[in-house]
Design a protein around this motif. Sequence first.
Motif, mmCIF file in Angstrom:
data_model
loop_
_atom_site.group_PDB
_atom_site.id
_atom_site.type_symbol
_atom_site.label_atom_id
_atom_site.label_comp_id
_atom_site.label_asym_id
_atom_site.label_seq_id
_atom_site.Cartn_x
_atom_site.Cartn_y
_atom_site.Cartn_z
ATOM 1 N N ASP A 68 35.321 46.318 57.320
ATOM 2 C CA ASP A 68 35.665 47.637 57.851
ATOM 3 C C ASP A 68 35.452 47.711 59.360
ATOM 4 O O ASP A 68 35.231 48.793 59.917
ATOM 5 C CB ASP A 68 34.820 48.718 57.159
ATOM 6 N N GLU A 69 35.486 46.545 60.017
ATOM 7 C CA GLU A 69 35.409 46.460 61.473
ATOM 8 C C GLU A 69 34.210 47.201 62.049
ATOM 9 O O GLU A 69 34.309 47.939 63.032
ATOM 10 C CB GLU A 69 36.703 46.975 62.108
ATOM 11 N N PHE A 96 35.750 49.648 49.658
ATOM 12 C CA PHE A 96 34.857 50.794 49.470
ATOM 13 C C PHE A 96 34.737 51.165 47.994
ATOM 14 O O PHE A 96 33.633 51.347 47.473
ATOM 15 C CB PHE A 96 35.350 51.998 50.272
ATOM 16 N N HIS A 117 31.029 44.046 53.681
ATOM 17 C CA HIS A 117 31.730 45.333 53.733
ATOM 18 C C HIS A 117 31.824 45.814 55.174
ATOM 19 O O HIS A 117 32.868 46.318 55.610
ATOM 20 C CB HIS A 117 30.997 46.351 52.861
ATOM 21 N N ASN A 122 34.122 43.458 67.061
ATOM 22 C CA ASN A 122 34.702 43.606 65.716
ATOM 23 C C ASN A 122 34.773 42.303 64.935
ATOM 24 O O ASN A 122 35.095 42.325 63.751
ATOM 25 C CB ASN A 122 36.100 44.239 65.742
ATOM 26 N N ASN A 160 32.173 49.625 60.840
ATOM 27 C CA ASN A 160 31.948 51.039 60.552
ATOM 28 C C ASN A 160 30.458 51.362 60.718
ATOM 29 O O ASN A 160 29.613 50.782 60.044
ATOM 30 C CB ASN A 160 32.407 51.319 59.116
ATOM 31 N N LEU A 183 28.399 52.185 57.636
ATOM 32 C CA LEU A 183 28.117 51.015 56.805
ATOM 33 C C LEU A 183 27.059 50.121 57.437
ATOM 34 O O LEU A 183 26.246 49.518 56.733
ATOM 35 C CB LEU A 183 29.405 50.222 56.558
#
Length: 235
Positions: free
Chosen positions: A27-28, A215, A23, A88, A30, A33
């Motif tokens: 989401d690069e 998500f 995840h 990323n 985040n 996260l």
Amino acid sequence: MAEELRVFKLSTDVKLLLLKYYHVQADEGNSQLVEEVLRHRDEVAYQKDRLFQEMSEGYSEKQSRIDGHWVEFNTLLDQNINEIRESNYPELQVVTLMRKAQRAMLDELEQLSQSILSNNEVSLSELTLWQRDQKNLLIEVVERYIERAASSMGAPLTIDSVDINVLCQRFDRGIEDMLTRVSSSEAQRLLNKVRSQWLFIETAATDTNARLIPFLVMRYADSILARLDDVAHHI
């Protein structure tokens, strides 16, 4: 028995840890996260150490192998998270090695579970087997979906076992079968809620042309896992 149940819970949480990492990758990086992954890892580490401290004698060799795979997995997880924070994108080979270490740990945990059951001459109930099968099917479907979401950010698809549609059909049958067998109104309510959230995940996972929504899929998966535990308490 309690020991074996804790081993299964540890195995499930190790699987979820990889999902949470994917995840992050999808989401690069985040930051929220990332913190969730690290928090979950701390919980898994505590759970593992506490289990091994309190476990019956005779399993030290298996524990040592599990610890070795855990250390390797964690080292690679840190490396991947650092790469995501900086650029990323993780090193694809390191992602593959991390998954390999995780799979090796899961194999050892499965063997430990079987040893505990065999040494104590006990077997799992039909309800427990159903619940675990449903959990494992759900996690496998979500892992493939989340991995696909992560692959859009540069990671390859590396799962090549049973077709995802077959896994979804097996989960469907498991829910429908249990619905026909339970008499408790609360168990039926929970199963219907599971089925409703599952249909969302199934649609997202099997429609390769749909927009990726990791998500929501992760949130519904967490909810279903909790409800599967609740169902068992009302049957």
